[in-house]
Design an enzyme around this catalytic site. Structure first.
Site, PDB file in Angstrom:
ATOM      1  N   GLU A 127       0.729  -0.951  -0.132  1.00  0.00           N
ATOM      2  CA  GLU A 127       0.130  -0.136   0.198  1.00  0.00           C
ATOM      3  C   GLU A 127       0.951   1.012   0.199  1.00  0.00           C
ATOM      4  O   GLU A 127       0.563   1.945   0.839  1.00  0.00           O
ATOM      5  CB  GLU A 127      -0.815  -0.205   1.780  1.00  0.00           C
ATOM      6  CG  GLU A 127      -1.848  -1.034   0.821  1.00  0.00           C
ATOM      7  CD  GLU A 127      -3.271  -1.911   2.236  1.00  0.00           C
ATOM      8  OE1 GLU A 127      -2.930  -0.316   3.131  1.00  0.00           O
ATOM      9  OE2 GLU A 127      -2.922  -2.349   2.192  1.00  0.00           O
ATOM     10  N   ASN A 169       1.684  -5.100  -2.849  1.00  0.00           N
ATOM     11  CA  ASN A 169       1.068  -5.130  -3.075  1.00  0.00           C
ATOM     12  C   ASN A 169      -0.114  -3.929  -2.245  1.00  0.00           C
ATOM     13  O   ASN A 169       0.203  -3.343  -2.185  1.00  0.00           O
ATOM     14  CB  ASN A 169       0.247  -6.412  -1.836  1.00  0.00           C
ATOM     15  CG  ASN A 169      -0.518  -7.171  -1.304  1.00  0.00           C
ATOM     16  OD1 ASN A 169      -1.216  -7.638  -2.336  1.00  0.00           O
ATOM     17  ND2 ASN A 169      -1.704  -6.521  -0.218  1.00  0.00           N
ATOM     18  N   HIS A 205     -10.191  -6.331  -2.293  1.00  0.00           N
ATOM     19  CA  HIS A 205     -11.118  -5.678  -1.244  1.00  0.00           C
ATOM     20  C   HIS A 205     -12.797  -4.904  -2.459  1.00  0.00           C
ATOM     21  O   HIS A 205     -12.333  -3.638  -2.082  1.00  0.00           O
ATOM     22  CB  HIS A 205     -11.339  -4.160  -0.583  1.00  0.00           C
ATOM     23  CG  HIS A 205      -9.878  -5.614   0.069  1.00  0.00           C
ATOM     24  ND1 HIS A 205     -10.861  -6.321   1.555  1.00  0.00           N
ATOM     25  CD2 HIS A 205      -8.659  -4.954   0.300  1.00  0.00           C
ATOM     26  CE1 HIS A 205      -8.912  -6.173   1.562  1.00  0.00           C
ATOM     27  NE2 HIS A 205      -7.708  -6.145   1.521  1.00  0.00           N
ATOM     28  N   GLU A 232      -6.118 -10.223  -1.396  1.00  0.00           N
ATOM     29  CA  GLU A 232      -7.279 -10.310   0.013  1.00  0.00           C
ATOM     30  C   GLU A 232      -8.404 -10.079  -0.302  1.00  0.00           C
ATOM     31  O   GLU A 232      -9.547  -9.229  -0.501  1.00  0.00           O
ATOM     32  CB  GLU A 232      -6.888  -8.666   0.308  1.00  0.00           C
ATOM     33  CG  GLU A 232      -5.065  -9.205   0.878  1.00  0.00           C
ATOM     34  CD  GLU A 232      -4.827  -8.257   1.406  1.00  0.00           C
ATOM     35  OE1 GLU A 232      -5.753  -6.963   2.581  1.00  0.00           O
ATOM     36  OE2 GLU A 232      -3.382  -7.691   1.633  1.00  0.00           O
ATOM     37  N   ASP A 234     -12.568  -9.984  -0.682  1.00  0.00           N
ATOM     38  CA  ASP A 234     -13.847  -9.852  -0.678  1.00  0.00           C
ATOM     39  C   ASP A 234     -14.406  -8.765  -0.979  1.00  0.00           C
ATOM     40  O   ASP A 234     -14.080  -8.261  -2.337  1.00  0.00           O
ATOM     41  CB  ASP A 234     -13.684 -10.045   1.379  1.00  0.00           C
ATOM     42  CG  ASP A 234     -12.705  -8.230   1.511  1.00  0.00           C
ATOM     43  OD1 ASP A 234     -13.047  -7.427   0.235  1.00  0.00           O
ATOM     44  OD2 ASP A 234     -12.894  -8.201   3.184  1.00  0.00           O
TER      45      ASP A 234
HETATM   46  O1  G3I Z   1      -4.878  -8.343  18.544  1.00  0.00           O
HETATM   47  C1  G3I Z   1      -5.477  -6.603  19.825  1.00  0.00           C
HETATM   48  C2  G3I Z   1      -5.756  -7.411  20.836  1.00  0.00           C
HETATM   49  O2  G3I Z   1      -5.161  -7.528  21.501  1.00  0.00           O
HETATM   50  C3  G3I Z   1      -6.602  -6.246  20.629  1.00  0.00           C
HETATM   51  O3  G3I Z   1      -7.104  -5.923  22.275  1.00  0.00           O
HETATM   52  C4  G3I Z   1      -7.294  -5.321  19.816  1.00  0.00           C
HETATM   53  C5  G3I Z   1      -8.433  -4.226  20.477  1.00  0.00           C
HETATM   54  O4  G3I Z   1      -8.045  -3.726  18.956  1.00  0.00           O
HETATM   55  O5  G3I Z   1      -7.408  -5.459  19.114  1.00  0.00           O
HETATM   56  C6  G3I Z   1      -6.245  -6.767  18.658  1.00  0.00           C
HETATM   57  O6  G3I Z   1      -5.675  -5.811  17.384  1.00  0.00           O
HETATM   58  C7  G3I Z   1      -5.770  -5.938  16.299  1.00  0.00           C
HETATM   59  C8  G3I Z   1      -6.176  -6.913  15.094  1.00  0.00           C
HETATM   60  O7  G3I Z   1      -6.284  -6.668  13.932  1.00  0.00           O
HETATM   61  C9  G3I Z   1      -6.592  -8.690  15.112  1.00  0.00           C
HETATM   62  O8  G3I Z   1      -7.787  -8.822  15.392  1.00  0.00           O
HETATM   63  C10 G3I Z   1      -6.104  -3.869  15.345  1.00  0.00           C
HETATM   64  O9  G3I Z   1      -6.552  -3.792  16.523  1.00  0.00           O
HETATM   65  C11 G3I Z   1      -6.729  -4.377  13.904  1.00  0.00           C
HETATM   66  O10 G3I Z   1      -6.428  -3.265  13.423  1.00  0.00           O
HETATM   67  C12 G3I Z   1      -6.667  -6.255  13.220  1.00  0.00           C
HETATM   68  O11 G3I Z   1      -6.711  -5.296  12.376  1.00  0.00           O
HETATM   69  C13 G3I Z   1      -5.884  -5.734  10.459  1.00  0.00           C
HETATM   70  C14 G3I Z   1      -5.873  -4.049  10.088  1.00  0.00           C
HETATM   71  O12 G3I Z   1      -5.836  -5.579   8.395  1.00  0.00           O
HETATM   72  C15 G3I Z   1      -5.011  -3.624  10.420  1.00  0.00           C
HETATM   73  O13 G3I Z   1      -4.911  -2.635   9.996  1.00  0.00           O
HETATM   74  C16 G3I Z   1      -7.249  -6.326  10.575  1.00  0.00           C
HETATM   75  O14 G3I Z   1      -7.406  -7.381  11.279  1.00  0.00           O
HETATM   76  C17 G3I Z   1      -6.920  -7.022   8.972  1.00  0.00           C
HETATM   77  O15 G3I Z   1      -7.296  -8.233   8.488  1.00  0.00           O
HETATM   78  C18 G3I Z   1      -5.855  -5.787   8.227  1.00  0.00           C
HETATM   79  O16 G3I Z   1      -5.833  -6.241   6.928  1.00  0.00           O
HETATM   80  C19 G3I Z   1      -5.897  -5.219   6.183  1.00  0.00           C
HETATM   81  C20 G3I Z   1      -3.967  -6.164   5.272  1.00  0.00           C
HETATM   82  O17 G3I Z   1      -3.490  -6.200   6.075  1.00  0.00           O
HETATM   83  C21 G3I Z   1      -3.592  -4.830   4.581  1.00  0.00           C
HETATM   84  N1  G3I Z   1      -4.569  -4.409   3.378  1.00  0.00           N
HETATM   85  C22 G3I Z   1      -5.999  -3.993   4.405  1.00  0.00           C
HETATM   86  C23 G3I Z   1      -6.347  -5.358   5.030  1.00  0.00           C
HETATM   87  C24 G3I Z   1      -8.055  -4.647   5.683  1.00  0.00           C
HETATM   88  O18 G3I Z   1      -7.751  -3.119   6.168  1.00  0.00           O
END
Ligand code: G3I
Length: 300
Positions: A127, A169, A205, A232, A234
Site C-alpha cells: 500500500e 501489494n 476488496h 485479499e 472479499d
Molecule cells: O490483537 C489485538 C488485541 O490484543 C486487542 O485487544 C484488540 C483491540 O482492538 O486489537 C487487536 O488487534 C487488532 C488486529 O486486527 C487483530 O484482531 C487491531 O486492533 C486491528 O487494527 C487489526 O486489524 C487488521 C488490519 O489489517 C490492521 O490495519 C485486520 O485484522 C486485518 O484484516 C487488516 O488487513 C489489511 C491488510 O493487512 C492490508 N490490506 C487491507 C486489509 C484490511 O484492512
C-alpha cells in the site's frame, strides 16, 4: 474437483485464505480451512508490529503458528507484509530519516531470514501508492526516507530469501486507473533496471460491482513479466456477490500469469468488514458465492 484448493490446482493455481492464529482452536474454522484451501496468509501475525515489537527484539510465536498450520496442511504460505505504513510498532513510528531507513531494511532482512525457504511469496511492500488521481506514492514516514525505499526493500528481501517470490501489494487497483497505472510504471521501471520483483498483488476488496477492466489490468501487469496474485479478495454482500466472485475467478484463470487467489478470511464473522463479504456464513455454511467460485474454477 470438489474443494476450492483442489479445483484451483487443476490449472496449477492455489486458492488461499487469510487466517488468524487466535482462531485456529475453532474446530469449524479449521475444518473449513484444511478442507478447502491450499494456501494461507497471516492476517496480522507477520506484520512489523507483531514481529518486532521493540527494536531489534523479534517475536515469531504467532507468525510461526501460521507457518506451521500451512506446513501441516501442505499449503503454500504467503508472507504478509514486510513493510507498510500501518501497523508499525510505536518505536518505528517515532523514527525518521536514516535511522528509520536502516531499521526498515534490517526488519526486512531479519524477518525474511527467519522464514527463509518456507515462504512461497512475500508481500515485501504494502500500500505505498496514494488513492485518487495522482498516480503518485503515498506520503508516509517510509516514503520520506527517500523514493528508493521500495527498491531497497526488494533487494534486501531477495538477498535474505532468494527462493521467495517478491510481491508489491495494494488496493483500489481493481481496474486500469491512475493508482494501478502508477504501480504499473514502477514495476516496469524495476524490471528495466533489474530491481528484483516477481509479482503484483491486487488486494481486491470489492463493493457491489467489478471494474470492467479488471482482467485487462491483470493482463497488463502479466505482460510486464511479473506474476499477478489476487491477495485479499472479499466482496460486499448484495445482489451481485456471487456473480462478482465468479467474474474475479474467471479473470484470473484467463491470464496464465495470474497464479492464485486468496480470500481475506473464511467465514463472514471472521472478516475485518461488517458486510458479510466472504464465501462461508457465520455458521460455516457455503454461500452462493462459494458455489460460483467452485464452478468457475472447474470450468477453467
Ligand atoms: O490483537 C489485538 C488485541 O490484543 C486487542 O485487544 C484488540 C483491540 O482492538 O486489537 C487487536 O488487534 C487488532 C488486529 O486486527 C487483530 O484482531 C487491531 O486492533 C486491528 O487494527 C487489526 O486489524 C487488521 C488490519 O489489517 C490492521 O490495519 C485486520 O485484522 C486485518 O484484516 C487488516 O488487513 C489489511 C491488510 O493487512 C492490508 N490490506 C487491507 C486489509 C484490511 O484492512
Amino acid at each position: 474437483a470438489s474443494t476450492l484448493g483442489a479445483s484451483a490446482a487443476q490449472t496449477g493455481r492455489y486458492y488461499g485464505a487469510a487466517i488468524a492464529a487466535g482462531r485456529l482452536g475453532d474446530s469449524t474454522y479449521t475444518r473449513i480451512l484444511t478442507t478447502e484451501f491450499n494456501s494461507v496468509t497471516a492476517e496480522n501475525e507477520m506484520k512489523w508490529d507483531a514481529t518486532e515489537p521493540s527494536q531489534g527484539r523479534f517475536t515469531y510465536t504467532n507468525g510461526d503458528r501460521i507457518l506451521n498450520q500451512g506446513i501441516a496442511m501442505g499449503a503454500k504460505v504467503r508472507g504478509h507484509a514486510l513493510l507498510w505504513h500501518q501497523q508499525q510498532p510505536g518505536w518505528a513510528q517515532s523514527l525518521s530519516g536514516t535511522a528509520l531507513r536502516n531499521a526498515a531494511i534490517n526488519h526486512v532482512t531479519q524477518v525474511a531470514t527467519h522464514y527463509r525457504g518456507k515462504i512461497h511469496t512475500w508481500d515485501v511492500v504494502n500500500e505505498a501508492f496514494a488513492d485518487g488521481g495522482s498516480g503518485a506514492r503515498r506520503d508516509s514516514n517510509l516514503q520520506r526516507t527517500g523514493n528508493d525505499w521500495i527498491e531497497a526493500a526488494f533487494r534486501a528481501a531477495r538477498t535474505a530469501d532468494p527462493a521467495a517470490k517478491l510481491c508489491y501489494n495494494d488496493y483500489n487497483t481493481d481496474g486500469i486507473n491512475a493508482k494501478s497505472t502508477g504501480i504499473y510504471n514502477m514495476v516496469r521501471d524495476f524490471k528495466a533496471r533489474g530491481v528484483p520483483i516477481d509479482c503484483v498483488g491486487l488486494q481486491s476488496h470489492l463493493g457491489t460491482s467489478l471494474d470492467s477492466t479488471y482482467q485487462a489490468n491483470i493482463q497488463r501487469f502479466a505482460d510486464l513479466g511479473v506474476d499477478v496474485q489476487i491477495t485479499e479478495l472479499d466482496v460486499q454482500q448484495g445482489g451481485n456477490q456471487a456473480n462478482i466472485y465468479g467474474a474475479v475467478t474467471r479473470a484470473c484463470l484467463a491470464v496464465a500469469r495470474c497464479t492464485g487467489i486468496t480470500v481475506w478470511g473464511i467465514r463472514d464473522t471472521d472478516s475485518w468488514r461488517n458486510d458479510n463479504p466472504l464465501l462461508f456464513d457465520g455458521s460455516g455454511n457455503k454461500k452462493a458465492a462459494y458455489t460460483s467460485v467452485l464452478n468457475a474454477l472447474n470450468a477453467g
